[in-house]
Design a protein around this motif. Sequence first.
Motif, PDB file in Angstrom:
ATOM      1  N   ASP A  52      16.503 -18.207  36.263  1.00  0.00           N
ATOM      2  CA  ASP A  52      17.753 -17.545  36.651  1.00  0.00           C
ATOM      3  C   ASP A  52      18.120 -16.416  35.691  1.00  0.00           C
ATOM      4  O   ASP A  52      18.635 -15.371  36.122  1.00  0.00           O
ATOM      5  CB  ASP A  52      18.906 -18.556  36.702  1.00  0.00           C
ATOM      6  N   CYS A  53      17.882 -16.631  34.416  1.00  0.00           N
ATOM      7  CA  CYS A  53      18.253 -15.633  33.402  1.00  0.00           C
ATOM      8  C   CYS A  53      17.097 -14.707  33.023  1.00  0.00           C
ATOM      9  O   CYS A  53      17.255 -13.844  32.141  1.00  0.00           O
ATOM     10  CB  CYS A  53      18.775 -16.332  32.142  1.00  0.00           C
ATOM     11  N   HIS A  54      15.951 -14.900  33.663  1.00  0.00           N
ATOM     12  CA  HIS A  54      14.767 -14.053  33.410  1.00  0.00           C
ATOM     13  C   HIS A  54      14.426 -14.021  31.921  1.00  0.00           C
ATOM     14  O   HIS A  54      14.277 -12.947  31.324  1.00  0.00           O
ATOM     15  CB  HIS A  54      15.004 -12.633  33.941  1.00  0.00           C
ATOM     16  N   LEU A  55      14.317 -15.197  31.327  1.00  0.00           N
ATOM     17  CA  LEU A  55      14.105 -15.284  29.881  1.00  0.00           C
ATOM     18  C   LEU A  55      12.650 -15.101  29.468  1.00  0.00           C
ATOM     19  O   LEU A  55      12.378 -14.602  28.370  1.00  0.00           O
ATOM     20  CB  LEU A  55      14.616 -16.640  29.362  1.00  0.00           C
ATOM     21  N   ILE A  56      11.722 -15.532  30.318  1.00  0.00           N
ATOM     22  CA  ILE A  56      10.305 -15.492  29.962  1.00  0.00           C
ATOM     23  C   ILE A  56       9.524 -14.738  31.025  1.00  0.00           C
ATOM     24  O   ILE A  56       9.734 -14.946  32.226  1.00  0.00           O
ATOM     25  CB  ILE A  56       9.738 -16.919  29.795  1.00  0.00           C
ATOM     26  N   ASP A  57       8.619 -13.870  30.576  1.00  0.00           N
ATOM     27  CA  ASP A  57       7.748 -13.124  31.477  1.00  0.00           C
ATOM     28  C   ASP A  57       6.298 -13.534  31.247  1.00  0.00           C
ATOM     29  O   ASP A  57       5.935 -14.049  30.180  1.00  0.00           O
ATOM     30  CB  ASP A  57       7.890 -11.621  31.237  1.00  0.00           C
ATOM     31  N   SER A  58       5.480 -13.289  32.224  1.00  0.00           N
ATOM     32  CA  SER A  58       4.050 -13.590  32.113  1.00  0.00           C
ATOM     33  C   SER A  58       3.454 -12.825  30.942  1.00  0.00           C
ATOM     34  O   SER A  58       3.686 -11.622  30.783  1.00  0.00           O
ATOM     35  CB  SER A  58       3.343 -13.204  33.408  1.00  0.00           C
ATOM     36  N   GLY A  59       2.707 -13.532  30.091  1.00  0.00           N
ATOM     37  CA  GLY A  59       2.048 -12.903  28.954  1.00  0.00           C
ATOM     38  C   GLY A  59       2.871 -12.852  27.683  1.00  0.00           C
ATOM     39  O   GLY A  59       2.433 -12.285  26.681  1.00  0.00           O
ATOM     40  N   ASP A  60       4.077 -13.449  27.706  1.00  0.00           N
ATOM     41  CA  ASP A  60       4.918 -13.438  26.507  1.00  0.00           C
ATOM     42  C   ASP A  60       4.299 -14.237  25.363  1.00  0.00           C
ATOM     43  O   ASP A  60       3.610 -15.244  25.594  1.00  0.00           O
ATOM     44  CB  ASP A  60       6.300 -14.033  26.809  1.00  0.00           C
ATOM     45  N   TYR A  61       4.553 -13.771  24.143  1.00  0.00           N
ATOM     46  CA  TYR A  61       4.199 -14.510  22.938  1.00  0.00           C
ATOM     47  C   TYR A  61       5.495 -15.084  22.385  1.00  0.00           C
ATOM     48  O   TYR A  61       6.366 -14.352  21.917  1.00  0.00           O
ATOM     49  CB  TYR A  61       3.539 -13.570  21.922  1.00  0.00           C
ATOM     50  N   LEU A  62       5.652 -16.411  22.466  1.00  0.00           N
ATOM     51  CA  LEU A  62       6.907 -17.068  22.107  1.00  0.00           C
ATOM     52  C   LEU A  62       6.823 -17.694  20.722  1.00  0.00           C
ATOM     53  O   LEU A  62       5.977 -18.557  20.473  1.00  0.00           O
ATOM     54  CB  LEU A  62       7.270 -18.144  23.128  1.00  0.00           C
ATOM     55  N   ILE A  63       7.692 -17.242  19.825  1.00  0.00           N
ATOM     56  CA  ILE A  63       7.785 -17.823  18.487  1.00  0.00           C
ATOM     57  C   ILE A  63       8.946 -18.811  18.505  1.00  0.00           C
ATOM     58  O   ILE A  63      10.113 -18.426  18.638  1.00  0.00           O
ATOM     59  CB  ILE A  63       8.027 -16.731  17.436  1.00  0.00           C
ATOM     60  N   VAL A  64       8.641 -20.100  18.391  1.00  0.00           N
ATOM     61  CA  VAL A  64       9.642 -21.152  18.511  1.00  0.00           C
ATOM     62  C   VAL A  64      10.173 -21.513  17.119  1.00  0.00           C
ATOM     63  O   VAL A  64       9.418 -21.993  16.270  1.00  0.00           O
ATOM     64  CB  VAL A  64       9.058 -22.409  19.190  1.00  0.00           C
ATOM     65  N   ALA A  65      11.452 -21.267  16.890  1.00  0.00           N
ATOM     66  CA  ALA A  65      12.073 -21.629  15.614  1.00  0.00           C
ATOM     67  C   ALA A  65      12.271 -23.140  15.584  1.00  0.00           C
ATOM     68  O   ALA A  65      13.027 -23.688  16.378  1.00  0.00           O
ATOM     69  CB  ALA A  65      13.412 -20.916  15.463  1.00  0.00           C
ATOM     70  N   CYS A  66      11.579 -23.814  14.683  1.00  0.00           N
ATOM     71  CA  CYS A  66      11.617 -25.277  14.656  1.00  0.00           C
ATOM     72  C   CYS A  66      11.945 -25.772  13.253  1.00  0.00           C
ATOM     73  O   CYS A  66      11.170 -25.577  12.316  1.00  0.00           O
ATOM     74  CB  CYS A  66      10.281 -25.854  15.119  1.00  0.00           C
ATOM     75  N   SER A  67      13.084 -26.434  13.128  1.00  0.00           N
ATOM     76  CA  SER A  67      13.499 -26.992  11.837  1.00  0.00           C
ATOM     77  C   SER A  67      12.966 -28.402  11.635  1.00  0.00           C
ATOM     78  O   SER A  67      12.922 -28.899  10.513  1.00  0.00           O
ATOM     79  CB  SER A  67      15.024 -27.020  11.759  1.00  0.00           C
ATOM     80  N   GLY A  68      12.586 -29.042  12.747  1.00  0.00           N
ATOM     81  CA  GLY A  68      12.208 -30.453  12.703  1.00  0.00           C
ATOM     82  C   GLY A  68      13.318 -31.351  13.198  1.00  0.00           C
ATOM     83  O   GLY A  68      13.112 -32.558  13.376  1.00  0.00           O
ATOM     84  N   GLY A  69      14.511 -30.767  13.425  1.00  0.00           N
ATOM     85  CA  GLY A  69      15.630 -31.532  13.939  1.00  0.00           C
ATOM     86  C   GLY A  69      15.505 -31.801  15.428  1.00  0.00           C
ATOM     87  O   GLY A  69      14.602 -31.284  16.101  1.00  0.00           O
TER      88      GLY A  69
END
Length: 460
Positions: free
Chosen positions: A11-28
Amino acid sequence: MLEKVKAFIEDCHLIDSGDYLIVACSGGSDSVALLHVLVKLAAAYPFTLAVAHVNHGLRGEDANHDEAYVKELSARLGVPCYCHHCDVQAFAKEHGLATEEAGRIVRYRFFHQLAFGHSQTKIVTAHHQDDQAETVLMNLLRGSGSAGLKGIRPKTGSVIRPLLAVTKQEIVDYLAEQNIVFCYDKTNSDIKILRNRIRLCLLPQLELEYNNRIKASLCRTAAILQDEQDFIEQSAQSLFEKVAKISGKGLFLSLTVQKAHPALIRAVFRLAIEKKQGHLKGIRFYHVEELTKMLLDWPVSSQMPLPRGLMVYKNYDNMEFTYEVRNLACGLYQPRTLQIPGVTMIPELKLFITAKILGQPPSQDSVIEAWFDYEQLVQPLFVRSRHPGDKIQPKGFVGSKKVKNLFIDEKVPQEQRPFIPVVYNAQGIVWLGGLRQSSLAPVASHTKIYLQLSLGYQEE
């Protein structure tokens, strides 16, 4: 939860084909749930994942444990993991920042470094609906305008937030259903931190005594204001193109802009500043309010300094934004942020302001000192010279009073008035240094932490 997040992404068009996603992960819990969800969605979307973790150097072995967990989790899920170590306390001290703000800057610098060299890169954070509610309420308490009350957007530049589709409880339930373990950050229980106090104390009380769906209401308010803010910004852009002109080293706004609605005037000023300096860093709500007063009330030939050296001059038919400094009046100087705790030098006035955070109340009154309830005082604090039309609500006084009239009542000589520092925040004037304290954040019987401001004078 998986389907809600997937639908929100689409709905919000957040991800497109071929995107490189860097996921911020604290471990929480939140970021671990986010990573698991994205790994599952990767089968349906042709995107690439990477994990980014920052060890802030604040929690000793607990932080090292979190880092080790994120590395192990990433390896188990088959996602590359990049970790960064930083002494955030030292960074905060060096740059005069609060620890929380310093940590945010360090994190995003690292995320953007990882993004460099990759096309179609997006940074993914784990903000959810409870975070949204807390942010709106926190900004409301700080006196933010609609720009602050619109909260967290699903997408800001290259940063996306897919979990804004779900609540904290939905995340907790999902982790339990999937038997997913995560780390717990003890600092999340520290109610000395404003956001924690809002989450653990204020919101539960509002839910219990006023509205058991207060979080949903706050999120709905944010969504409405985001749409309204978009409309204002689009309208302001159209108006800006009609009233703005760039010539030589200046950007000029026609004074005809004063006929517009106040909401559009504020937005046009922000556009002018952003156009001139390339960003809005350091610009706060009170700066825009002062510009509005300048437009409507200040006389021709008025001048106002903004952060980062930008000057605004009011001419006969326009307001000019430029980096040129012209014949500054005696006592007019660049607004600057008070260092709290610390010392703020004002060389133009040959004085300095010392700020101390103390656990004891004042032993005696002094005109060169002002005392406040530190926890009740909206920060940051700034200092500047007096502006035409300034008002203060003096301590012990009913209603506000023009600073000009206060000077007259106190028999302050005309030649001394430009040399009285004006300490202020987003709510208004806090202290006329050496003269009068305002009614904001007064010391009371329940005060636990005190802020002492005092004037000192440089030797010739």
